[in-house]
Write a protein that holds these residues in place. Structure first.
Motif, PDB file in Angstrom:
ATOM      1  N   GLY A   1       0.787  -1.231   0.000  1.00  0.00           N
ATOM      2  CA  GLY A   1       0.000   0.000   0.000  1.00  0.00           C
ATOM      3  C   GLY A   1       0.820   1.282   0.000  1.00  0.00           C
ATOM      4  O   GLY A   1       0.261   2.371   0.068  1.00  0.00           O
ATOM      5  N   LYS A   2       2.137   1.150  -0.077  1.00  0.00           N
ATOM      6  CA  LYS A   2       3.016   2.325  -0.113  1.00  0.00           C
ATOM      7  C   LYS A   2       3.561   2.501  -1.530  1.00  0.00           C
ATOM      8  O   LYS A   2       3.570   1.565  -2.315  1.00  0.00           O
ATOM      9  N   PRO A   3       4.062   3.701  -1.846  1.00  0.00           N
ATOM     10  CA  PRO A   3       4.624   3.929  -3.188  1.00  0.00           C
ATOM     11  C   PRO A   3       5.839   3.047  -3.465  1.00  0.00           C
ATOM     12  O   PRO A   3       6.536   2.624  -2.541  1.00  0.00           O
ATOM     13  N   PHE A   4       6.063   2.813  -4.754  1.00  0.00           N
ATOM     14  CA  PHE A   4       7.281   2.115  -5.159  1.00  0.00           C
ATOM     15  C   PHE A   4       7.800   2.705  -6.459  1.00  0.00           C
ATOM     16  O   PHE A   4       7.063   3.346  -7.200  1.00  0.00           O
ATOM     17  N   ILE A   5       9.086   2.500  -6.657  1.00  0.00           N
ATOM     18  CA  ILE A   5       9.800   3.036  -7.815  1.00  0.00           C
ATOM     19  C   ILE A   5      10.268   1.867  -8.664  1.00  0.00           C
ATOM     20  O   ILE A   5      10.737   0.858  -8.133  1.00  0.00           O
ATOM     21  N   ILE A   6      10.147   2.021  -9.987  1.00  0.00           N
ATOM     22  CA  ILE A   6      10.693   1.040 -10.926  1.00  0.00           C
ATOM     23  C   ILE A   6      11.734   1.771 -11.766  1.00  0.00           C
ATOM     24  O   ILE A   6      11.420   2.766 -12.411  1.00  0.00           O
ATOM     25  N   ASP A   7      12.967   1.290 -11.710  1.00  0.00           N
ATOM     26  CA  ASP A   7      14.083   1.946 -12.385  1.00  0.00           C
ATOM     27  C   ASP A   7      14.672   0.998 -13.425  1.00  0.00           C
ATOM     28  O   ASP A   7      15.205  -0.051 -13.080  1.00  0.00           O
ATOM     29  N   PHE A   8      14.550   1.362 -14.696  1.00  0.00           N
ATOM     30  CA  PHE A   8      15.097   0.559 -15.790  1.00  0.00           C
ATOM     31  C   PHE A   8      16.563   0.916 -16.000  1.00  0.00           C
ATOM     32  O   PHE A   8      16.905   2.099 -16.059  1.00  0.00           O
ATOM     33  N   PHE A   9      17.404  -0.114 -16.131  1.00  0.00           N
ATOM     34  CA  PHE A   9      18.843   0.103 -16.291  1.00  0.00           C
ATOM     35  C   PHE A   9      19.451  -1.007 -17.142  1.00  0.00           C
ATOM     36  O   PHE A   9      18.780  -1.966 -17.501  1.00  0.00           O
ATOM     37  N   ALA A  10      20.728  -0.860 -17.445  1.00  0.00           N
ATOM     38  CA  ALA A  10      21.513  -1.911 -18.086  1.00  0.00           C
ATOM     39  C   ALA A  10      22.921  -1.847 -17.512  1.00  0.00           C
ATOM     40  O   ALA A  10      23.378  -0.779 -17.089  1.00  0.00           O
ATOM     41  N   THR A  11      23.614  -2.965 -17.517  1.00  0.00           N
ATOM     42  CA  THR A  11      24.962  -3.007 -16.938  1.00  0.00           C
ATOM     43  C   THR A  11      25.908  -2.052 -17.650  1.00  0.00           C
ATOM     44  O   THR A  11      26.807  -1.489 -17.040  1.00  0.00           O
ATOM     45  N   TRP A  12      25.707  -1.858 -18.956  1.00  0.00           N
ATOM     46  CA  TRP A  12      26.598  -1.026 -19.774  1.00  0.00           C
ATOM     47  C   TRP A  12      26.240   0.457 -19.742  1.00  0.00           C
ATOM     48  O   TRP A  12      26.947   1.278 -20.315  1.00  0.00           O
ATOM     49  N   CYS A  13      25.158   0.818 -19.074  1.00  0.00           N
ATOM     50  CA  CYS A  13      24.657   2.202 -19.067  1.00  0.00           C
ATOM     51  C   CYS A  13      25.254   2.978 -17.889  1.00  0.00           C
ATOM     52  O   CYS A  13      24.845   2.791 -16.749  1.00  0.00           O
ATOM     53  N   LYS A  14      26.227   3.833 -18.189  1.00  0.00           N
ATOM     54  CA  LYS A  14      26.908   4.602 -17.129  1.00  0.00           C
ATOM     55  C   LYS A  14      25.954   5.517 -16.353  1.00  0.00           C
ATOM     56  O   LYS A  14      25.998   5.554 -15.126  1.00  0.00           O
ATOM     57  N   PRO A  15      25.077   6.282 -17.020  1.00  0.00           N
ATOM     58  CA  PRO A  15      24.145   7.122 -16.248  1.00  0.00           C
ATOM     59  C   PRO A  15      23.214   6.290 -15.354  1.00  0.00           C
ATOM     60  O   PRO A  15      22.887   6.705 -14.247  1.00  0.00           O
ATOM     61  N   CYS A  16      22.828   5.114 -15.831  1.00  0.00           N
ATOM     62  CA  CYS A  16      21.983   4.229 -15.014  1.00  0.00           C
ATOM     63  C   CYS A  16      22.711   3.842 -13.725  1.00  0.00           C
ATOM     64  O   CYS A  16      22.144   3.895 -12.630  1.00  0.00           O
ATOM     65  N   ASN A  17      23.960   3.447 -13.876  1.00  0.00           N
ATOM     66  CA  ASN A  17      24.740   3.016 -12.719  1.00  0.00           C
ATOM     67  C   ASN A  17      24.975   4.173 -11.747  1.00  0.00           C
ATOM     68  O   ASN A  17      24.907   3.985 -10.531  1.00  0.00           O
TER      69      ASN A  17
END
Length: 158
Positions: free
Chosen positions: A41-57
């Motif tokens: 019942g609380k908010p959640f975040i979904i974060d899409f990333f890839a191992t090769w993606c520097k900004p993601c990391n």
């Protein structure tokens, strides 16, 4: 044309959009249906990333530094979704371990979940309210952008 129509519908209804039903696996091999993601019942975040993606990391590292505080303050939960293709999927678990990320990690090697949401680029973040409705989306990362995420979560729990 079909893609354009779908993405237009998605962006119009983002305030009340539900997560699509896509079957993914956790890094431990368990099956998860994306339309059942929740956080008591609380908010959640979904974060899409890839191992090769520097900004993601960089983004996931920045969030990791404050994640314990966020959980304590708001109860928010973070799911990360790797879009690494099958031949790179074996790099996800070591990356998560090396960075000490304490997120629930899901694998989307065929980009089915990413495509169902109309996501073009990563990093891409969704915030869902306590009922699982998508209420916010953001793509790209600049240093400090994680503060915007927690502000949106704080608005949801008021």
């Amino acid at each position: 044309m079909l893609f354009f129509l779908f993405s237009g519908i998605f962006s119009i209804g983002v305030a009340s959009a539900q997560l699509p039903n896509v079957t993914l696996k956790t890094i431990d091999g368990k099956t998860v249906n994306t339309d059942t993601l929740k956080n008591d019942g609380k908010p959640f975040i979904i974060d899409f990333f890839a191992t090769w993606c520097k900004p993601c990391n960089r983004e996931l590292d920045a969030i990791a530094e404050v994640y314990d505080d966020w959980k304590e303050e708001t109860g928010v939960k973070i799911y990360t979704v790797s879009i690494d293709q099958a031949q790179n999927i074996n790099k996800v678990k070591p990356l998560v371990s090396n960075h000490s990320w304490e997120y629930d990690v899901l694998l989307d090697p065929n980009s089915d979940f990413k495509r169902a949401l109309g996501i073009q680029t990563i990093p891409f973040v969704l915030i869902c309210d306590g009922k699982g409705n998508i209420v916010y989306k953001h793509n790209g990362y600049t240093d400090g952008a994680e503060e915007e995420l927690i502000e949106k979560v704080r608005e949801l729990i008021k």
